[in-house]
Every structure is written in C-alpha cells, then in structure tokens.
Design a protein around this motif. Structure first.
Motif, PDB file in Angstrom:
ATOM      1  N   UNK A  46      35.632  43.958  44.139  1.00 50.52           N
ATOM      2  CA  UNK A  46      37.051  43.842  44.492  1.00 50.52           C
ATOM      3  C   UNK A  46      37.383  42.432  44.963  1.00 50.52           C
ATOM      4  N   UNK A  47      36.503  41.863  45.778  1.00 53.14           N
ATOM      5  CA  UNK A  47      36.734  40.498  46.263  1.00 53.14           C
ATOM      6  C   UNK A  47      36.719  39.505  45.105  1.00 53.14           C
ATOM      7  N   UNK A  48      35.803  39.700  44.174  1.00 54.23           N
ATOM      8  CA  UNK A  48      35.728  38.796  43.016  1.00 54.23           C
ATOM      9  C   UNK A  48      36.960  38.928  42.144  1.00 54.23           C
ATOM     10  N   UNK A  49      37.437  40.156  41.957  1.00 54.77           N
ATOM     11  CA  UNK A  49      38.672  40.370  41.191  1.00 54.77           C
ATOM     12  C   UNK A  49      39.834  39.608  41.812  1.00 54.77           C
ATOM     13  N   UNK A  50      39.966  39.713  43.120  1.00 56.74           N
ATOM     14  CA  UNK A  50      41.055  39.026  43.811  1.00 56.74           C
ATOM     15  C   UNK A  50      40.908  37.510  43.691  1.00 56.74           C
ATOM     16  N   UNK A  51      39.670  37.023  43.830  1.00 53.68           N
ATOM     17  CA  UNK A  51      39.442  35.575  43.722  1.00 53.68           C
ATOM     18  C   UNK A  51      39.783  35.077  42.323  1.00 53.68           C
ATOM     19  N   UNK A  52      39.395  35.840  41.305  1.00 53.57           N
ATOM     20  CA  UNK A  52      39.718  35.458  39.926  1.00 53.57           C
ATOM     21  C   UNK A  52      41.227  35.438  39.718  1.00 53.57           C
ATOM     22  N   UNK A  53      41.920  36.441  40.262  1.00 51.02           N
ATOM     23  CA  UNK A  53      43.383  36.489  40.137  1.00 51.02           C
ATOM     24  C   UNK A  53      44.032  35.277  40.786  1.00 51.02           C
ATOM     25  N   UNK A  54      43.505  34.864  41.926  1.00 47.37           N
ATOM     26  CA  UNK A  54      44.049  33.681  42.617  1.00 47.37           C
ATOM     27  C   UNK A  54      43.865  32.433  41.755  1.00 47.37           C
ATOM     28  N   UNK A  55      42.684  32.280  41.176  1.00 47.59           N
ATOM     29  CA  UNK A  55      42.420  31.100  40.346  1.00 47.59           C
ATOM     30  C   UNK A  55      43.239  31.129  39.057  1.00 47.59           C
ATOM     31  N   UNK A  56      43.445  32.319  38.488  1.00 55.54           N
ATOM     32  CA  UNK A  56      44.216  32.415  37.245  1.00 55.54           C
ATOM     33  C   UNK A  56      45.679  32.043  37.455  1.00 55.54           C
ATOM     34  N   UNK A  57      46.190  32.236  38.662  1.00 58.39           N
ATOM     35  CA  UNK A  57      47.587  31.893  38.945  1.00 58.39           C
ATOM     36  C   UNK A  57      47.796  30.392  39.115  1.00 58.39           C
ATOM     37  N   UNK A  58      46.722  29.660  39.299  1.00 59.08           N
ATOM     38  CA  UNK A  58      46.825  28.205  39.500  1.00 59.08           C
ATOM     39  C   UNK A  58      46.992  27.519  38.154  1.00 59.08           C
ATOM     40  N   UNK A  59      48.027  26.749  38.010  1.00 57.02           N
ATOM     41  CA  UNK A  59      48.298  26.023  36.769  1.00 57.02           C
ATOM     42  C   UNK A  59      47.725  24.607  36.867  1.00 57.02           C
ATOM     43  N   UNK A  60      46.948  24.247  35.877  1.00 58.82           N
ATOM     44  CA  UNK A  60      46.355  22.913  35.857  1.00 58.82           C
ATOM     45  C   UNK A  60      47.385  21.877  35.423  1.00 58.82           C
ATOM     46  N   UNK A  61      47.277  20.675  35.932  1.00 58.79           N
ATOM     47  CA  UNK A  61      48.154  19.597  35.448  1.00 58.79           C
ATOM     48  C   UNK A  61      47.919  19.354  33.959  1.00 58.79           C
ATOM     49  N   UNK A  62      48.949  18.850  33.294  1.00 57.13           N
ATOM     50  CA  UNK A  62      48.834  18.580  31.866  1.00 57.13           C
ATOM     51  C   UNK A  62      47.734  17.553  31.601  1.00 57.13           C
ATOM     52  N   UNK A  63      47.037  17.777  30.481  1.00 56.70           N
ATOM     53  CA  UNK A  63      45.969  16.896  30.002  1.00 56.70           C
ATOM     54  C   UNK A  63      44.740  16.880  30.913  1.00 56.70           C
ATOM     55  N   UNK A  64      44.720  17.767  31.924  1.00 61.28           N
ATOM     56  CA  UNK A  64      43.540  17.836  32.782  1.00 61.28           C
ATOM     57  C   UNK A  64      42.520  18.782  32.166  1.00 61.28           C
ATOM     58  N   UNK A  65      41.272  18.418  32.268  1.00 59.14           N
ATOM     59  CA  UNK A  65      40.178  19.212  31.695  1.00 59.14           C
ATOM     60  C   UNK A  65      39.246  19.628  32.824  1.00 59.14           C
ATOM     61  N   UNK A  66      38.937  20.929  32.865  1.00 61.89           N
ATOM     62  CA  UNK A  66      38.044  21.450  33.895  1.00 61.89           C
ATOM     63  C   UNK A  66      36.705  21.780  33.258  1.00 61.89           C
ATOM     64  N   UNK A  67      35.665  21.199  33.781  1.00 61.10           N
ATOM     65  CA  UNK A  67      34.315  21.482  33.290  1.00 61.10           C
ATOM     66  C   UNK A  67      33.738  22.626  34.106  1.00 61.10           C
ATOM     67  N   UNK A  68      33.452  23.773  33.479  1.00 62.82           N
ATOM     68  CA  UNK A  68      32.935  24.928  34.229  1.00 62.82           C
ATOM     69  C   UNK A  68      31.623  24.609  34.938  1.00 62.82           C
ATOM     70  N   UNK A  69      31.463  25.195  36.105  1.00 67.19           N
ATOM     71  CA  UNK A  69      30.246  25.026  36.905  1.00 67.19           C
ATOM     72  C   UNK A  69      29.585  26.382  37.059  1.00 67.19           C
ATOM     73  N   UNK A  70      28.310  26.447  36.783  1.00 72.76           N
ATOM     74  CA  UNK A  70      27.578  27.705  36.907  1.00 72.76           C
ATOM     75  C   UNK A  70      27.166  27.939  38.355  1.00 72.76           C
ATOM     76  N   UNK A  71      27.131  29.215  38.735  1.00 72.60           N
ATOM     77  CA  UNK A  71      26.744  29.601  40.091  1.00 72.60           C
ATOM     78  C   UNK A  71      25.752  30.753  40.021  1.00 72.60           C
ATOM     79  N   UNK A  72      24.896  30.827  41.004  1.00 68.78           N
ATOM     80  CA  UNK A  72      24.017  31.984  41.116  1.00 68.78           C
ATOM     81  C   UNK A  72      24.825  33.173  41.647  1.00 68.78           C
ATOM     82  N   UNK A  73      24.202  34.354  41.676  1.00 68.15           N
ATOM     83  CA  UNK A  73      24.914  35.531  42.166  1.00 68.15           C
ATOM     84  C   UNK A  73      25.325  35.348  43.622  1.00 68.15           C
ATOM     85  N   UNK A  74      24.416  34.829  44.447  1.00 67.39           N
ATOM     86  CA  UNK A  74      24.730  34.631  45.865  1.00 67.39           C
ATOM     87  C   UNK A  74      25.832  33.588  46.034  1.00 67.39           C
TER      88      UNK A  74
END
Length: 653
Positions: A46-74
C-alpha cells in the motif's frame, strides 16, 4: 481439469511451496492468509502504491531525461516510506500556510498585532481586548467603558477595550453589535515568517520529489516483487495444517510430525508432470474429477488464429464457466464482422491496420496477439468499406471509377444508382444492409441453438433446443415482414410466391413460418426443463409461464437488436460526410495564395480532428454494441453467464 490435493510435512512447508511455485501448474483454491508477515507485506504494498502515485503526478520539465536508478528491496521500501513522509510533510505545510494566511487576513485591518505585548501589559495591570463595531453604533458605548479607537474603515470601527482588571464577563453597557475579536496566538511577523519558511520547505520537498522520479521504475519493480511475496505468504500462512488451533504464532511442539495440505486444480495434460514432481519431492497427491459445485478454473486452449480474441476477453474480464461453451472462435469471427460494420470505412480500416503493424513492430515476441488482432480488424473493416463503397465518407460520384466498380452491388448505393435514382439506390442499399444485419442474427443465434442441440442430443431436452431453433427461423421471417418490408414479406399467405435471398419460396411461406413459431414454442414448453420426466418439465414451464411467454418476445427483440450495427454505421457515415463538407466549405472561400494556404491547413486540421473523433466514437460503439451482441444476445441463447474464473496457476512472476 483434475481436482488435486497435495500433502506435505509442515516442517518443509515453505520449501515445498517454493518448489510448487516454480513448477507453476496448480491453480489453488481461494486461501485466506494471516499473520504479521503478511500484514507487513500488504502494508508495504500500500505504501509503495501511494509513493508511485505521488511520483506519477509529478510532471517533468520539457526536454528533461530521467535515468532510472535500481534499488534493492530494502532500499525500495525505505524510499517509498521517505516519499510518503515528504508528501505528508508537504500537505502539513500547505495546511499551515492556509491557516496562517487566513489569520493574517483576519488581522489585516488591525495592523501589527503581537499577543506578547498584550500579555506584557496584563502583567502590568492593564488588560486590552479587541473589538469591532459598526461605525454608527460606536457612540452607543457607555461612559463607564474605556476604549481606544484603532481605526475606522469600510463603516466598521475597531477599538481596544481597556480595563485594570481582567474582564470575565461582557460589560453591560457594551452594545450587542460590538463583536469581540479573538486574540491571535502569534504575531503578524511570526505568521509571515512561518509562511515564508513553509514555502521554502515546500520548494525543497518538491525538488527532492522531482529528483525521486528516477526511482519510479524501481518502485514498480518492487511492487511486482511484493505481489509475489503477498501471494506466497498468503498460501504459506493459509495452508491447512494439523492441530492448527493448538499452535500459537511463536511456538510449535518440538519433535511432533505435522502435515500441511492444500487443494487446487491442474489441467489433465499436466497431471503427469505434477505426479513426477510429487514423487521427486515426496509429496502425497490425491486427485479426482471436480464436482459440479467446485470452483473449477477455465483454461482456454485454441489455435493461434482463434487465440487472437484473448486480449479482448482479458480486457472485458470475461471467462466462460468450466461447464460452459468455449465460443472463442465464434466470438472472434462475429466480433470482426461487427467491428467492420460499425466502422464501415475502407480508409478507417487501412489506418487501423497500419496502427496494428506499427504496434507489432514495436512489440516483443510473445506479446503479438493484440497488434495482430488490430491488423485483422483493420482488414475486415477495409473489406466492408470496399463492399459499401465508403472511403473517408467521400461522395461516390467524386471517387475514381475503379473504387465504385469493386464495391458489392447489393450494399453499394454507388453501383445501384447506375440503375435507379440516387434516393432509390440509397434506400435499397440501406434495406439490404438491414437484411444483412438480421441474417447475421439468424446465423449467430442458430449456431447457439445448434450447439445446445448437440450438447443435449442424448436427452429429450434436445427437442427443446430444436424447438428454439425453428422458433428463431420463424421469427426471422416475422422480423423481415415487420421491420424490412411488409409487402415483399407478407404476414398472410397470398397467391404470389415470395422471393428471399434470390430464392423463390411458395406463397404459403408466411403460414409455414408462423407455424414454426408455434411448433417451436410447444417443443420448448414441453422439454425445456426436462430432467427425466416430461410431466415435471411441463409443470416447471407452467410455474414460469410468464417467463416462457416473454421468451418468445425476446427472440424477436434479439434479432431486431442486430440492426444497431446498421444504425451506428449510418451515424458514423453521416459524421464523416459532415466533416468533409465543413472542411470543403472552409477551403472554398479562399482567394489569394496565402489565404488558400491558411485555409488548406485549417481544412487538414479539421479533417484530422473530425475523422479522429469519429473513429474514437466508433471504438466506443464497438465496445457498447459489438461486444454486447456476443456477450449478451449470443451468450443468452447459449445459456452462458460468463461465470468462469481464469486459470491462474501458483507460479513465479
């Protein structure tokens, strides 16, 4: 399917479940999990769902590129909690800004107010109280009340009431119009500083949340892992075990051998693989045929062509029951026809096919059913558009001759207009399309009753299916008479033969068809509820006589409901023609070259928007009408309730 029961040692329960999940064959019956570990997994999900929803609502500036970062489970769990804490803190700061802003607005007419000054004066024996009163009422304040006017604005006087003692009750000589203004808890300066600091902190939080967009993909992956953990822990904690009621959460009897077991379903071809695995892992296995009331899952198995319909069935979340028919092939065939008739335009079909090809080129291996289905739907649509001479809603007279020549004469007003007036050609083409709709109804619903007939062939109940079939055929003629043309298809037998589908029938055809309705009703009435006794079947029909009578009417309405295909297509064609005429109207008023260029751009924009909107509306129409004819009318005649559960084995994600 075979119903299986697996028994393992309780001490090896976790390892056995891991091996069973890796095997991926057993569809488990519903299990209720329990325990703190499962609760922890669900909370993290549930906490992860909420965190994902918060991040999905954030709009990136135009022409900005986000490089995904991997994380462990913890790290993912901690990051989700941190994102939630930032969001909660931001909400709290926004609330404090709102409250402080309202407080400043309330005190704005009083100037600078500091509650510490009031407290200091009260310690010196001077008590001050803030009041507001209408300007004309200020003179009514009694002489025994000492006041100091702060200001007068907008017909309101603000004053301080002075007293050498603490005022616990409202002075009697104070007019009722005087309103006591509550003393603020903080000064104007403090409130302003808090607002400024809160805004700065919100800016910092928003920046950190924006930077956290790089963890969005990692959180999605963590959510997927959690779903697997929840499924596993649900099964692990919910398995039936010996002496479970005597066992506490943290203690087990040492040295005692206990058993744990679970129940599920395995496709018959996979049973041997399960047997081999049970032998290898020393599990006990029992299997039997499912009972009629068992929640048996449904596993559809068809060829590559028929399986193209699976993405649509998954989208609709419809699965036939284990004891119901698998109509995937018929569903695909008629859905393609319905889709083509609703869109009804060769150019629309070409665009849909191109879209399917584009998706197919971008899709991975093993996930090509959907784009292939889109391509097939586009080809069917183009074929129907060619038959009806529909090309982007353009008038047939403005089309090249070859486009008209390849159309199908009964459905093409372009070809028919060569032999008769334009209006007569259009009326005849529409009539023929209506007949085609009703013919589709006759074919599809006949398929339903033929399937039922062969299903019940070993019982007298098949006579009821035969009765429903001939009743359907008789009702088809009734629909042709009442909806299409009562002159060409009279209700009363005359002297002239009747021509239908190019076949000449004798003049007694109306009498024969009405007789088929009557005979079919009798057969259905007598044998519809047959289960070994004709008398009980008749008695059951008498108990439900109203439903039985309404069933005859329903056959008529079910056939007529297929006319929706023609009606929706007609509406779509009208929209196409309207868009074209509007676009040509814009371009027709142009004069100079620059004006022509501007109007040409506007015309193209209008054409793209208008036809794009029409295609979207057609997609909605397909979902509402094209799907309905398969999942409602056709399915009702088959006796299907789509009550099945899709086969989902316990397996690794």
């Amino acid at each position: 399917m075979k119903k299986v029961s697996l028994v393992v040692l309780d001490s090896t329960r976790k390892e056995s479940l891991k091996k069973l999940r890796k095997l991926g064959l057993v569809h488990l019956e519903t299990i209720e999990g329990r325990g703190s570990v499962l609760a922890s997994y669900k909370e993290s999900s549930q906490e992860t769902d909420k965190a994902i929803s918060i991040l999905e609502e954030i709009k990136l500036p135009k022409k900005s590129v986000v490089k995904p970062v991997e994380l462990s489970k913890e790290e993912s769990r901690d990051k989700a909690k941190h994102i939630l804490s930032l969001s909660e803190k931001k909400k709290s700061l926004l609330d404090s800004i709102t409250q402080n802003t309202l407080e400043l607005d309330r005190l704005s007419k009083w100037g600078s107010v500091n509650p510490e000054d009031f407290a200091f004066l009260s310690q010196k024996g001077l008590y001050l109280y803030m009041y507001e009163i209408p300007q004309e009422k200020y003179a009514l304040i009694g002489q025994d009340v000492r006041t100091v006017v702060v200001n007068t604005a907008q017909k309101t006087t603000r004053f301080l009431l002075l007293s050498e003692e603490e005022v616990l009750e409202r002075p009697a000589s104070l007019p009722p119009e005087a309103y006591a203004v509550p003393l603020p808890e903080k000064s104007n300066k403090t409130l302003t500083d808090e607002i400024r600091l809160a805004e700065q902190e919100i800016t910092r939080i928003e920046k950190e949340l924006l930077e956290s967009k790089k963890f969005e993909k990692a959180l999605h992956a963590y959510k997927t892992l959690l779903s697997g953990d929840i499924e596993f822990e649900t099964v692990y904690s919910g398995m039936s075990r010996e002496n479970l009621e005597e066992e506490t959460e943290n203690e087990e009897s040492e040295g005692e051998v206990r058993l744990a077991w679970l129940t599920g379903y395995v496709p018959l071809p996979e049973l041997e693989n399960l047997k081999a695995s049970c032998k290898e892992n020393e599990w006990a296995l029992a299997y039997t045929d499912p009972a009629d009331d068992d929640p048996v899952p449904t596993k559809l198995k068809n060829g590559k062509i028929v399986s193209l319909i699976y993405p649509l069935m998954d989208f609709l979340d419809v699965t036939p029951g284990y004891h119901e028919f698998d109509i995937s092939g018929w569903f695909l065939l008629f859905f393609c026809i319905f889709f083509a008739m609703i869109f009804g335009d060769a150019c629309y079909g070409a665009l849909i096919a191109l879209l399917g090809l584009f998706i197919l080129a971008k899709s991975k291996k093993g996930s090509r059913s959907l784009p292939t289905l889109i391509i097939v739907l586009g080809l069917f649509t183009s074929a129907w558009g060619v038959m009806t001479c529909s090309w982007f809603g353009i008038e047939p007279s403005k089309l090249p001759a070859w486009m008209t020549d390849i159309s199908c004469r009964p459905f093409s007003k372009a070809l028919l207009s060569r032999e008769m007036s334009s209006q007569a050609a259009e009326d005849l083409a529409n009539t023929n399309q209506k007949i085609f709709c009703f013919t589709l109804a006759l074919i599809q619903l006949s398929v339903a009753h033929i399937k039922l007939f062969f299903k019940d062939i070993k019982s007298l109940k098949c006579l009821a299916d035969f009765g429903d079939l001939i009743k359907l055929w008789g009702m088809f003629y009734l629909v042709m008479s009442m909806v299409v043309d009562s002159t060409a298809y009279p209700m009363v037998a005359g002297s002239d033969p009747i021509v239908m589908f190019g076949i000449t029938f004798p003049a007694i055809l109306p009498t024969v068809c009405i007789g088929m309705i009557g005979v079919g009703f009798v057969f259905s009435f007598i044998f519809a509820n047959y289960e070994g006794s004709v008398g009980k079947s008749i008695l059951e029909s008498l108990k439900n006589i109203i439903s039985v009578l309404l069933g005859v009417v329903n056959v008529f309405s079910d056939i007529v409901s297929y006319i929706r295909l023609w009606a929706v297509a007609l509406a779509g064609a009208a929209i196409s023609e309207t868009v074209n005429s509007m676009a040509l109207g814009i371009f027709g008023g142009a004069g100079t070259f620059v004006a022509k260029l501007i109007f040409a751009v506007l015309m193209v924009a209008l054409l793209v928007f208008g036809h794009g909107l029409n295609m979207i509306l057609n997609v909605l129409s397909v979902i509402v009408h094209g799907v309905r004819l398969n999942t409602l009318e056709f399915s009702q005649h088959l006796g299907m309730a789509w009550s099945g559960t899709k086969y989902k084995p316990f397996s690794e994600k």
